[in-house]
Design a protein around this motif. Structure first.
Motif, mmCIF file in Angstrom:
data_model
loop_
_atom_site.group_PDB
_atom_site.id
_atom_site.type_symbol
_atom_site.label_atom_id
_atom_site.label_comp_id
_atom_site.label_asym_id
_atom_site.label_seq_id
_atom_site.Cartn_x
_atom_site.Cartn_y
_atom_site.Cartn_z
ATOM 1 N N VAL A 25 0.841 -1.198 0.000
ATOM 2 C CA VAL A 25 0.000 0.000 0.000
ATOM 3 C C VAL A 25 0.878 1.251 0.000
ATOM 4 O O VAL A 25 0.647 2.205 -0.769
ATOM 5 N N ILE A 26 1.887 1.268 0.846
ATOM 6 C CA ILE A 26 2.811 2.409 0.919
ATOM 7 C C ILE A 26 3.493 2.633 -0.430
ATOM 8 O O ILE A 26 3.623 3.774 -0.894
ATOM 9 N N ALA A 27 3.914 1.546 -1.071
ATOM 10 C CA ALA A 27 4.609 1.680 -2.353
ATOM 11 C C ALA A 27 3.713 2.341 -3.395
ATOM 12 O O ALA A 27 4.168 3.200 -4.174
ATOM 13 N N GLN A 28 2.437 1.978 -3.423
ATOM 14 C CA GLN A 28 1.507 2.599 -4.375
ATOM 15 C C GLN A 28 1.334 4.088 -4.077
ATOM 16 O O GLN A 28 1.355 4.928 -4.984
ATOM 17 N N ALA A 29 1.145 4.417 -2.807
ATOM 18 C CA ALA A 29 0.940 5.815 -2.430
ATOM 19 C C ALA A 29 2.181 6.649 -2.730
ATOM 20 O O ALA A 29 2.081 7.782 -3.223
ATOM 21 N N ARG A 30 3.347 6.102 -2.457
ATOM 22 C CA ARG A 30 4.579 6.846 -2.739
ATOM 23 C C ARG A 30 4.775 7.042 -4.239
ATOM 24 O O ARG A 30 5.228 8.107 -4.675
ATOM 25 N N GLU A 31 4.420 6.025 -5.015
ATOM 26 C CA GLU A 31 4.554 6.182 -6.463
ATOM 27 C C GLU A 31 3.621 7.275 -6.972
ATOM 28 O O GLU A 31 4.012 8.114 -7.799
ATOM 29 N N ALA A 32 2.384 7.300 -6.472
ATOM 30 C CA ALA A 32 1.447 8.358 -6.865
ATOM 31 C C ALA A 32 1.958 9.724 -6.425
ATOM 32 O O ALA A 32 1.848 10.714 -7.154
ATOM 33 N N ASP A 33 2.522 9.782 -5.233
ATOM 34 C CA ASP A 33 3.075 11.034 -4.690
ATOM 35 C C ASP A 33 4.174 11.572 -5.603
ATOM 36 O O ASP A 33 4.191 12.749 -5.968
ATOM 37 N N GLU A 34 5.071 10.689 -5.987
ATOM 38 C CA GLU A 34 6.208 11.099 -6.811
ATOM 39 C C GLU A 34 5.810 11.351 -8.259
ATOM 40 O O GLU A 34 6.491 12.101 -8.970
ATOM 41 N N ALA A 35 4.702 10.752 -8.695
ATOM 42 C CA ALA A 35 4.273 10.880 -10.093
ATOM 43 C C ALA A 35 3.358 12.076 -10.325
ATOM 44 O O ALA A 35 2.872 12.263 -11.434
ATOM 45 N N GLY A 36 3.095 12.861 -9.288
ATOM 46 C CA GLY A 36 2.333 14.085 -9.474
ATOM 47 C C GLY A 36 0.839 13.965 -9.333
ATOM 48 O O GLY A 36 0.100 14.877 -9.735
ATOM 49 N N TYR A 37 0.353 12.875 -8.759
ATOM 50 C CA TYR A 37 -1.076 12.779 -8.470
ATOM 51 C C TYR A 37 -1.438 13.782 -7.381
ATOM 52 O O TYR A 37 -0.622 14.112 -6.520
ATOM 53 N N GLU A 61 -8.818 -0.962 8.008
ATOM 54 C CA GLU A 61 -9.643 0.156 8.477
ATOM 55 C C GLU A 61 -9.051 1.445 7.902
ATOM 56 O O GLU A 61 -7.851 1.687 7.972
ATOM 57 N N ALA A 62 -9.922 2.280 7.359
ATOM 58 C CA ALA A 62 -9.488 3.369 6.499
ATOM 59 C C ALA A 62 -8.610 4.393 7.212
ATOM 60 O O ALA A 62 -7.518 4.745 6.726
ATOM 61 N N TYR A 63 -9.048 4.918 8.338
ATOM 62 C CA TYR A 63 -8.315 6.028 8.946
ATOM 63 C C TYR A 63 -7.022 5.575 9.615
ATOM 64 O O TYR A 63 -6.060 6.343 9.683
ATOM 65 N N THR A 64 -6.977 4.333 10.067
ATOM 66 C CA THR A 64 -5.711 3.791 10.566
ATOM 67 C C THR A 64 -4.709 3.704 9.423
ATOM 68 O O THR A 64 -3.536 4.094 9.564
ATOM 69 N N ALA A 65 -5.171 3.187 8.270
ATOM 70 C CA ALA A 65 -4.290 3.074 7.099
ATOM 71 C C ALA A 65 -3.840 4.445 6.614
ATOM 72 O O ALA A 65 -2.668 4.647 6.275
ATOM 73 N N LEU A 66 -4.744 5.409 6.593
ATOM 74 C CA LEU A 66 -4.383 6.756 6.139
ATOM 75 C C LEU A 66 -3.358 7.409 7.055
ATOM 76 O O LEU A 66 -2.491 8.165 6.605
ATOM 77 N N GLY A 67 -3.451 7.113 8.347
ATOM 78 C CA GLY A 67 -2.441 7.628 9.268
ATOM 79 C C GLY A 67 -1.059 7.111 8.917
ATOM 80 O O GLY A 67 -0.070 7.848 8.976
ATOM 81 N N GLY A 68 -0.993 5.841 8.537
ATOM 82 C CA GLY A 68 0.282 5.288 8.094
ATOM 83 C C GLY A 68 0.781 5.953 6.821
ATOM 84 O O GLY A 68 1.976 6.248 6.680
ATOM 85 N N LEU A 69 -0.124 6.235 5.890
ATOM 86 C CA LEU A 69 0.266 6.875 4.639
ATOM 87 C C LEU A 69 0.672 8.330 4.858
ATOM 88 O O LEU A 69 1.477 8.873 4.099
ATOM 89 N N THR A 71 2.536 9.474 7.122
ATOM 90 C CA THR A 71 3.944 9.532 7.485
ATOM 91 C C THR A 71 4.842 8.932 6.404
ATOM 92 O O THR A 71 6.059 8.943 6.548
ATOM 93 N N SER A 72 4.217 8.416 5.323
ATOM 94 C CA SER A 72 4.981 7.752 4.259
ATOM 95 C C SER A 72 4.974 8.522 2.952
ATOM 96 O O SER A 72 5.618 8.106 1.992
ATOM 97 N N THR A 73 4.213 9.620 2.896
ATOM 98 C CA THR A 73 4.118 10.442 1.698
ATOM 99 C C THR A 73 4.403 11.887 2.074
ATOM 100 O O THR A 73 4.415 12.242 3.250
ATOM 101 N N GLU A 74 4.605 12.721 1.073
ATOM 102 C CA GLU A 74 4.987 14.106 1.347
ATOM 103 C C GLU A 74 4.023 15.142 0.771
ATOM 104 O O GLU A 74 3.882 16.217 1.339
#
Length: 309
Positions: A25-37, A61-69, A71-74
């Motif tokens: 999940v983190i890898a997908q979010a980071r790729e979107a972050d770096e790709a300009g989404y 659970e959505a908000y727990t997962a989003l909390g992790g994201l 701290t993993s995206t910028e």
């Protein structure tokens, strides 16, 4: 708030063990972050949806997962597409989204809707009721949530909820953007015109021009500039040069776009953007393909010039 290009993560079935699930999940979010989404969304469900898999497939659970994201995206905005109002007390939801905004340094989006998946309500003990019941619950919840995330302390007593001087601190911003999902012309679109920043239209491609016209009418009826209510639609895609539309089962056509990244971008231009919708939120068939690094980037590169992201 501007969401012209978003990524939704619709499932967590990657053919891996649990230990590798969230790193994927983190890898997908980071790729979107770096790709300009502009944004990354997760679904707010506890069971997988019938059209995507079996109820007992992995679902975070959505908000727990989003909390992790957070701290993993910028850069990307983070939220649900969309929160089921029936799953949380409004004060808890206000607390969750303001906490996400603090953790992400001001990148939270509050996506919210009535809730609709009856099996979750039945098996997990949430009251379902009629559609009218759920919509009335949403009306009341907004009377509590919106003031709280704006730093006010609402006191409210309605049919479904009661609060007394409810507070949500700390907050990172004076206001968190509001998104609603749906396309009903009697209730959802008029509510979006009155209270929301973004409307994610849930409609078939052939319905989109009529829905865009309905958005414009609803805004004009209350004196709002339609350009201030941003719209998007959610589209499932499979980026694969070797797959064409005629290879899909009949029931999948019209719900899934396939082909090269450029071919998918062309179809989204004609089917969505040319219909007057402002932006596109895509999800990928990760259950079928697994997570394949580079596909999110390729699609983003093809779409960004078209949506102005």
């Amino acid at each position: 708030m501007s969401i012209r290009l978003g990524l939704q993560i619709p499932n967590f079935s990657y053919g891996t063990g649990v230990a590798d699930l969230f790193p994927t999940v983190i890898a997908q979010a980071r790729e979107a972050d770096e790709a300009g989404y502009d944004a990354v969304f997760v679904m707010d469900h506890f069971y997988q949806l019938p059209m995507l898999g079996d109820p007992d497939e992995p679902m975070l659970e959505a908000y727990t997962a989003l909390g992790g994201l957070a701290t993993s995206t910028e850069r990307v905005q983070l939220g649900t597409l969309v929160t089921g109002n029936t799953y949380r007390n409004p004060t808890l939801l206000a607390k969750a989204v303001t906490t996400l905004d603090v953790m992400s340094q001001g990148r939270a989006v509050l996506g919210i809707g009535t809730g609709w998946f009856e099996l979750e309500h039945q098996q997990l003990g949430y009251e379902f009721g009629t559609f009218t019941d759920r919509f009335n619950r949403l009306y009341e919840a907004l009377e509590i949530i919106v003031p709280m995330i704006e730093g006010k302390r609402p006191t409210f007593e309605g049919r479904y909820y009661r609060v007394e001087s409810a507070a949500a601190e700390p907050r990172f911003r004076d206001r968190i953007p509001l998104m609603i999902g749906g396309s009903g012309e009697k209730k959802t679109i008029p509510l979006a015109a009155r209270r929301f920043d973004h409307l994610n239209l849930i409609a078939g491609f052939d319905e989109l021009p009529g829905k865009v016209a309905a958005v414009k009418r609803s805004c004009e009826e209350i004196g709002r500039d339609p350009d201030t209510l941003e719209t998007s639609t959610l589209v499932s895609v499979m980026v694969d040069d070797n797959i064409t539309d005629d290879m899909l089962p009949e029931k999948a056509r019209g719900r899934l776009l396939v082909g090269s990244a450029e071919r998918i971008a062309e179809q989204l231009q004609t089917k969505v953007l040319d219909a007057g919708v402002d932006g596109v939120i895509v999800n990928m068939a990760t259950k079928v393909q697994g997570y394949r690094p580079g596909l999110i980037t390729a699609l983003g590169e093809a779409l960004r010039p078209r949506v102005g992201a």
